[in-house]
Scaffold this active site. Structure first.
Site, PDB file in Angstrom:
ATOM      1  N   ASP A 170       0.807  -1.219   0.000  1.00 14.49           N
ATOM      2  CA  ASP A 170       0.000   0.000   0.000  1.00 14.49           C
ATOM      3  C   ASP A 170       0.843   1.274   0.000  1.00 14.49           C
ATOM      4  O   ASP A 170       0.284   2.376   0.090  1.00 14.49           O
ATOM      5  CB  ASP A 170      -0.973   0.000   1.176  1.00 14.49           C
ATOM      6  CG  ASP A 170      -0.232   0.055   2.485  1.00 14.49           C
ATOM      7  OD1 ASP A 170      -0.892  -0.048   3.528  1.00 14.49           O
ATOM      8  OD2 ASP A 170       0.999   0.191   2.473  1.00 14.49           O
ATOM      9  N   TYR A 264      10.570   4.576  -0.404  1.00 13.89           N
ATOM     10  CA  TYR A 264      11.534   3.601   0.126  1.00 13.89           C
ATOM     11  C   TYR A 264      12.902   3.703  -0.544  1.00 13.89           C
ATOM     12  O   TYR A 264      13.891   3.170  -0.042  1.00 13.89           O
ATOM     13  CB  TYR A 264      10.975   2.181  -0.008  1.00 13.89           C
ATOM     14  CG  TYR A 264      10.121   1.771   1.173  1.00 13.89           C
ATOM     15  CD1 TYR A 264       8.736   1.904   1.139  1.00 13.89           C
ATOM     16  CD2 TYR A 264      10.699   1.285   2.334  1.00 13.89           C
ATOM     17  CE1 TYR A 264       7.961   1.558   2.229  1.00 13.89           C
ATOM     18  CE2 TYR A 264       9.931   0.931   3.432  1.00 13.89           C
ATOM     19  CZ  TYR A 264       8.552   1.072   3.369  1.00 13.89           C
ATOM     20  OH  TYR A 264       7.779   0.733   4.461  1.00 13.89           O
TER      21      TYR A 264
HETATM   22  N1  LIG Z   1       2.225  -4.859   2.154  1.00 13.42           N
HETATM   23  C1  LIG Z   1       2.117  -3.656   2.753  1.00 13.42           C
HETATM   24  O1  LIG Z   1       2.212  -2.601   2.135  1.00 13.42           O
HETATM   25  C2  LIG Z   1       1.904  -3.615   4.246  1.00 13.42           C
HETATM   26  C3  LIG Z   1       1.336  -2.494   4.888  1.00 13.42           C
HETATM   27  C4  LIG Z   1       1.198  -2.523   6.271  1.00 13.42           C
HETATM   28  C5  LIG Z   1       1.565  -3.655   6.990  1.00 13.42           C
HETATM   29  N2  LIG Z   1       2.115  -4.719   6.310  1.00 13.42           N
HETATM   30  C6  LIG Z   1       2.497  -5.955   6.986  1.00 13.42           C
HETATM   31  O2  LIG Z   1       1.357  -6.485   7.645  1.00 13.42           O
HETATM   32  C7  LIG Z   1       1.820  -7.351   8.694  1.00 13.42           C
HETATM   33  C8  LIG Z   1       1.112  -7.028   9.991  1.00 13.42           C
HETATM   34  O3  LIG Z   1       1.607  -5.818  10.470  1.00 13.42           O
HETATM   35  P1  LIG Z   1       1.339  -5.373  11.998  1.00 13.42           P
HETATM   36  O4  LIG Z   1       2.213  -4.199  12.259  1.00 13.42           O
HETATM   37  O5  LIG Z   1      -0.110  -5.283  12.251  1.00 13.42           O
HETATM   38  O6  LIG Z   1       1.923  -6.641  12.808  1.00 13.42           O
HETATM   39  P2  LIG Z   1       1.398  -7.249  14.212  1.00 13.42           P
HETATM   40  O7  LIG Z   1       2.590  -7.879  14.848  1.00 13.42           O
HETATM   41  O8  LIG Z   1       0.575  -6.271  14.934  1.00 13.42           O
HETATM   42  O9  LIG Z   1       0.414  -8.451  13.750  1.00 13.42           O
HETATM   43  C9  LIG Z   1       0.884  -9.544  13.078  1.00 13.42           C
HETATM   44  C10 LIG Z   1       0.115 -10.776  13.578  1.00 13.42           C
HETATM   45  O10 LIG Z   1       0.612 -11.906  12.870  1.00 13.42           O
HETATM   46  C11 LIG Z   1       0.634 -12.999  13.781  1.00 13.42           C
HETATM   47  N3  LIG Z   1       1.525 -14.042  13.291  1.00 13.42           N
HETATM   48  C12 LIG Z   1       2.877 -14.030  13.307  1.00 13.42           C
HETATM   49  N4  LIG Z   1       3.352 -15.163  12.752  1.00 13.42           N
HETATM   50  C13 LIG Z   1       2.265 -15.890  12.360  1.00 13.42           C
HETATM   51  C14 LIG Z   1       2.099 -17.158  11.726  1.00 13.42           C
HETATM   52  N5  LIG Z   1       3.166 -17.896  11.365  1.00 13.42           N
HETATM   53  N6  LIG Z   1       0.837 -17.599  11.472  1.00 13.42           N
HETATM   54  C15 LIG Z   1      -0.218 -16.847  11.839  1.00 13.42           C
HETATM   55  N7  LIG Z   1      -0.134 -15.641  12.449  1.00 13.42           N
HETATM   56  C16 LIG Z   1       1.102 -15.172  12.697  1.00 13.42           C
HETATM   57  C17 LIG Z   1       1.086 -12.382  15.089  1.00 13.42           C
HETATM   58  O11 LIG Z   1       0.775 -13.202  16.192  1.00 13.42           O
HETATM   59  C18 LIG Z   1       0.323 -11.053  15.081  1.00 13.42           C
HETATM   60  O12 LIG Z   1      -0.912 -11.168  15.732  1.00 13.42           O
HETATM   61  C19 LIG Z   1       3.344  -7.163   8.732  1.00 13.42           C
HETATM   62  O13 LIG Z   1       3.964  -8.173   7.923  1.00 13.42           O
HETATM   63  C20 LIG Z   1       3.531  -5.823   8.070  1.00 13.42           C
HETATM   64  O14 LIG Z   1       4.830  -5.634   7.544  1.00 13.42           O
HETATM   65  C21 LIG Z   1       2.286  -4.718   4.978  1.00 13.42           C
HETATM   66  O1  LIG Z   2       6.461   1.625  10.221  1.00 13.07           O
HETATM   67  P1  LIG Z   2       5.030   1.218  10.046  1.00 13.07           P
HETATM   68  O2  LIG Z   2       4.721  -0.159  10.601  1.00 13.07           O
HETATM   69  O3  LIG Z   2       4.027   2.258  10.470  1.00 13.07           O
HETATM   70  O4  LIG Z   2       4.780   1.158   8.480  1.00 13.07           O
HETATM   71  C1  LIG Z   2       5.520   0.258   7.723  1.00 13.07           C
HETATM   72  C2  LIG Z   2       4.664   0.002   6.502  1.00 13.07           C
HETATM   73  O5  LIG Z   2       4.688   1.223   5.724  1.00 13.07           O
HETATM   74  C3  LIG Z   2       3.982   1.159   4.473  1.00 13.07           C
HETATM   75  O6  LIG Z   2       2.571   0.973   4.731  1.00 13.07           O
HETATM   76  C4  LIG Z   2       1.926   2.173   5.234  1.00 13.07           C
HETATM   77  C5  LIG Z   2       1.199   2.868   4.083  1.00 13.07           C
HETATM   78  O7  LIG Z   2       2.136   3.229   3.123  1.00 13.07           O
HETATM   79  C6  LIG Z   2       0.478   4.108   4.586  1.00 13.07           C
HETATM   80  O8  LIG Z   2      -0.275   4.678   3.516  1.00 13.07           O
HETATM   81  C7  LIG Z   2      -0.468   3.761   5.700  1.00 13.07           C
HETATM   82  O9  LIG Z   2      -1.573   3.033   5.189  1.00 13.07           O
HETATM   83  O10 LIG Z   2       0.170   2.996   6.714  1.00 13.07           O
HETATM   84  C8  LIG Z   2       0.850   1.811   6.265  1.00 13.07           C
HETATM   85  C9  LIG Z   2       1.482   1.201   7.484  1.00 13.07           C
HETATM   86  O11 LIG Z   2       2.133   2.221   8.191  1.00 13.07           O
HETATM   87  C10 LIG Z   2       4.522  -0.003   3.643  1.00 13.07           C
HETATM   88  O12 LIG Z   2       3.786  -0.144   2.451  1.00 13.07           O
HETATM   89  C11 LIG Z   2       4.453  -1.308   4.420  1.00 13.07           C
HETATM   90  O13 LIG Z   2       4.991  -2.353   3.644  1.00 13.07           O
HETATM   91  C12 LIG Z   2       5.214  -1.178   5.707  1.00 13.07           C
HETATM   92  O14 LIG Z   2       5.078  -2.361   6.488  1.00 13.07           O
HETATM   93 MN   LIG Z   3       4.581  -2.202   1.486  1.00 13.14          MN
END
Ligand SMILES: NC(=O)c1ccc[n+]([C@@H]2O[C@H](COP(=O)([O-])OP(=O)(O)OC[C@H]3O[C@@H](n4cnc5c(N)ncnc54)[C@H](O)[C@@H]3O)[C@@H](O)[C@H]2O)c1
Ligand SMILES: O=P(O)(O)OC[C@H]1O[C@H](O[C@H]2[C@H](O)[C@@H](O)[C@@H](O)O[C@@H]2CO)[C@H](O)[C@@H](O)[C@@H]1O
Ligand SMILES: [Mn+2]
Length: 443
Positions: A170, A264
Site C-alpha cells: 500500500d 523507500y
Molecule cells: N504490504 C504492505 O504494504 C503492508 C502495509 C502494512 C503492513 N504490512 C504488513 O502487515 C503485517 C502485519 O503488520 P502489523 O504491524 O499489524 O503486525 P502485528 O505484529 O501487529 O500483527 C501480526 C500478527 O501476525 C501474527 N503471526 C505471526 N506469525 C504468524 C504465523 N506464522 N501464522 C499466523 N499468524 C502469525 C502475530 O501473532 C500477530 O498477531 C506485517 O507483515 C507488516 O509488515 C504490509
Molecule cells: O512503520 P510502520 O509499521 O508504520 O509502516 C511500515 C509500513 O509502511 C507502508 O505501509 C503504510 C502505508 O504506506 C500508509 O499509507 C499507511 O496506510 O500505513 C501503512 C502502514 O504504516 C509499507 O507499504 C508497508 O509495507 C510497511 O510495512
Molecule cells: Mn509495502
C-alpha cells in the site's frame, strides 16, 4: 451479488480492525457472509477478536464471525485469505532495526539487512498459511500483505508457482493519495491513471494522467522538487518519522527528475543519511514508535470496547492500508477489470529486465486473477539499481531453500545498503544468533 467468506490471517494484527471497518464500509460493492480470524498467538488475537465480535454484532449482525488458531477451522469455506502476518512480531522487528546499527548500517523493517532478516522469518510463515488455504479452500485467493513482500513474492514464485496468491503493497497507494491531494483531485487517487515500475518498495512513477489523458506529472514534480511528498508540514496525524520520509522524497527525486520515486528508495540512495539520522537515537527505532503508538492505540481501543461491551463511539479507524485489499477482492469477485499495482512475475512486461523477477507494475484485475500492463524498456539507472536489488532478494530465497550461509552472506554483501563483505558477515553472524527460533539452520 455473491457474498464472500474471508479469513484474516494474522487476526491479532494492529491492522485487523482497520480492515474489518473497511470491509463494512464497502459492503455494498463487496458483500460478505463470513469473517474469520486466524493467528498462531491465541492471546494476542483474542484481544482484537473479542472487540471486533462486539463491533460486528452491533453493525453487521448478518455477518458470521469467529476466530481460531485451528487451521482447518480457519481456512475451510473461504473465498479470500487476507494475510498480514508478522513472523516474530515487533520484538523481532526491533532486533532487525537495531542489530545492523551496531555495524554502522541502518536498520529497517523491509529494507537492507533488517528486511533480509525479516524475509528469512516470513517465508516459512507465509508458505504455511498458503498451504492451509490450498488444503481447505483450494479455490480461494490469498491477498498477501505480509512483509517483506518482495522476498515473500519471490519465495512463493519459486516454491508455489501455481498458487492463487497475489502480493500487494500500500505504499504506492499512500503516495498516490498525497499526489492527488497536491493536485486537489476531487476523487483522490482514483482520478489518476498511473504507469509505475520497479520491485516492491523500490519503484518509480513514469506517467500519471487524469481520466481525460492530461499529463499530471509536471505539477506533481514541481511540488516534489520543493517539498517532497509533504502536503501539510503541520499535519498532526502524520508521525514525525513518516513526515521525514515524505520530506526526503525531495532528495530522492533529485537523482532522477524524469520519474517520481517510491519513498523507500531513500534507503538505497541515501543509506548514509538514514544511518546518521537514526543513530541519533539508536535505542529507539521505528519498531519502538509503533509499539508506543499504533500497537498501544489499537489494543487500548480493543480493550475499551470489551470493557464497555459496545463499539459505539469506539477508537477503531479504517485506513487506506485496508481499502486497497478490498479493492482487490472486489475486482476479483465482480470481474471488474480494475487497474491496480500488483507484485507479479515480470515475464517481459519490463522488456529489458529479468523475466523471472517479481516486479511491481500496473495490472488489470478480474475473476481469473490479473493481466500485466506492458511497461517496455526502462532506463539504465533504474535497470542497474533493480538488477542489484532483485539479485539480493533472489539470493535470500536461495539461502532459505538451501540453508546456505554462503548465499545469505552474498545477499547481504550485494545489498546497496551494506559497505563491505566483512560488515555483511558481522551483521549476518549477529542476525543468525538473534533468529535462532525462526530461521532455517544455515550451514
Ligand atoms: N504490504 C504492505 O504494504 C503492508 C502495509 C502494512 C503492513 N504490512 C504488513 O502487515 C503485517 C502485519 O503488520 P502489523 O504491524 O499489524 O503486525 P502485528 O505484529 O501487529 O500483527 C501480526 C500478527 O501476525 C501474527 N503471526 C505471526 N506469525 C504468524 C504465523 N506464522 N501464522 C499466523 N499468524 C502469525 C502475530 O501473532 C500477530 O498477531 C506485517 O507483515 C507488516 O509488515 C504490509
Ligand atoms: O512503520 P510502520 O509499521 O508504520 O509502516 C511500515 C509500513 O509502511 C507502508 O505501509 C503504510 C502505508 O504506506 C500508509 O499509507 C499507511 O496506510 O500505513 C501503512 C502502514 O504504516 C509499507 O507499504 C508497508 O509495507 C510497511 O510495512
Ligand atoms: Mn509495502
Amino acid at each position: 451479488m455473491k457474498k464472500s467468506s474471508i479469513v484474516i490471517a494474522g487476526g491479532g494484527s494492529t491492522f485487523t480492525p482497520g480492515i474489518v471497518l473497511m470491509l463494512l464500509k464497502h459492503s455494498d460493492r463487496f458483500p460478505i457472509r463470513q469473517i474469520k480470524f486466524y493467528d498462531n498467538d491465541a492471546e494476542r488475537q483474542k484481544k482484537i477478536a473479542e472487540a471486533c465480535k462486539i463491533l460486528l454484532a452491533e453493525r453487521a449482525p448478518e455477518i458470521a464471525f469467529s476466530y481460531t488458531t485451528d487451521p482447518e477451522e480457519a481456512f475451510t469455506d473461504v473465498d479470500f485469505v487476507m494475510a498480514h502476518i508478522r513472523v516474530g512480531k515487533y520484538a523481532m522487528r526491533e532486533k532487525d532495526e537495531k542489530i545492523p546499527m551496531r555495524h554502522g548500517v541502518f536498520g529497517q523493517e523491509t529494507c537492507g539487512p533488517g528486511g533480509i532478516a525479516y524475509g528469512m522469518r516470513s517465508i516459512g510463515g507465509v508458505l504455511e498459511i498458503l498451504d492451509y488455504m490450498e488444503k481447505y479452500s483450494p479455490k480461494a485467493w490469498m491477498l498477501n500483505y505480509s512483509n517483506p513482500a518482495a522476498i515473500v513474492a519471490e519465495a512463493t514464485r519459486r516454491l508455489r508457482p501455481d498458487s492463487r496468491i497475489i502480493n500487494i503493497c500500500d505504499m504506492p497507494v499512500g503516495i498516490e493519495e498525497r499526489m492527488a491531494e497536491i493536485l486537489k483531485l476531487p476523487n483522490g487517487r482514483k482520478d489518476m491513471e498511473v504507469r509505475y515500475y520497479g520491485l516492491n518498495h523500490f519503484g518509480w512513477w513514469c506517467d500519471i494522467r487524469d481520466k481525460q489523458g492530461h499529463d499530471l506529472m509536471p505539477q506533481i514534480k514541481a511540488h516534489v522538487k520543493e517539498h517532497g511528498y509533504v502536503v501539510n508540514p503541520n499535519d498532526k496525524n502524520v508521525e514525525a518519522s513518516w513526515q521525514d520520509t515524505f520530506a526526503k522524497a525531495k532528495d530522492v527525486y533529485a537523482v532522477d527528475p524524469d520519474t517520481l520515486p517510491n519513498t523507500y528508495l531513500k534507503y538505497y540512495l541515501y543509506p548514509d543519511y538514514v544511518f546518521q539520522h537514526d543513530n541519533e537515537h539508536p535505542d529507539h527505532t521505528r519498531a519502538n514508535e509503533v509499539m508506543e503508538h499504533r500497537e498501544k492505540h489499537v489494543f487500548a481501543a480493543a480493550k475499551d470496547i470489551v470493557d464497555k461491551g459496545t463499539a459505539k463511539d469506539c477508537a477503531f479507524e479504517a485506513d487506506d492500508h485496508a481499502s486497497y485489499i478490498v479493492d482487490l477482492a472486489e475486482a476479483i469477485t465482480t470481474n471488474q477489470k480494475a487497474r491496480m499495482l500488483l507484485i507479479v512475475e515480470n515475464n517481459g512486461a519490463i522488456a529489458n529486465f529479468d523475466p523471472t523477477a517479481m516486479v511491481e507494475i500496473p495490472c488489470i484485475v478480474g475473476a481469473n486473477g490479473y493481466e500485466k500492463i506492458s511497461i517496455g524498456k526502462i532506463p539504465q539507472f533504474q535497470k542497474g539499481l533493480m538488477e542489484q536489488q532483485v539479485s539480493v532478494e533472489k539470493l535470500v530465497v536461495d539461502a532459505w531453500i538451501n540453508g546456505s550461509y554462503q548465499k545469505l552472506w552474498q545477499a547481504l554483501t550485494l545489498s546497496k545498503t551494506v559497505p563491505s563483505a566483512s560488515v555483511a558477515k558481522a551483521i549476518l553472524d549477529d542476525l543468525i544468533e538473534a533468529n535462532k527460533a525462526y530461521w532455517p539452520e544455515l550451514h
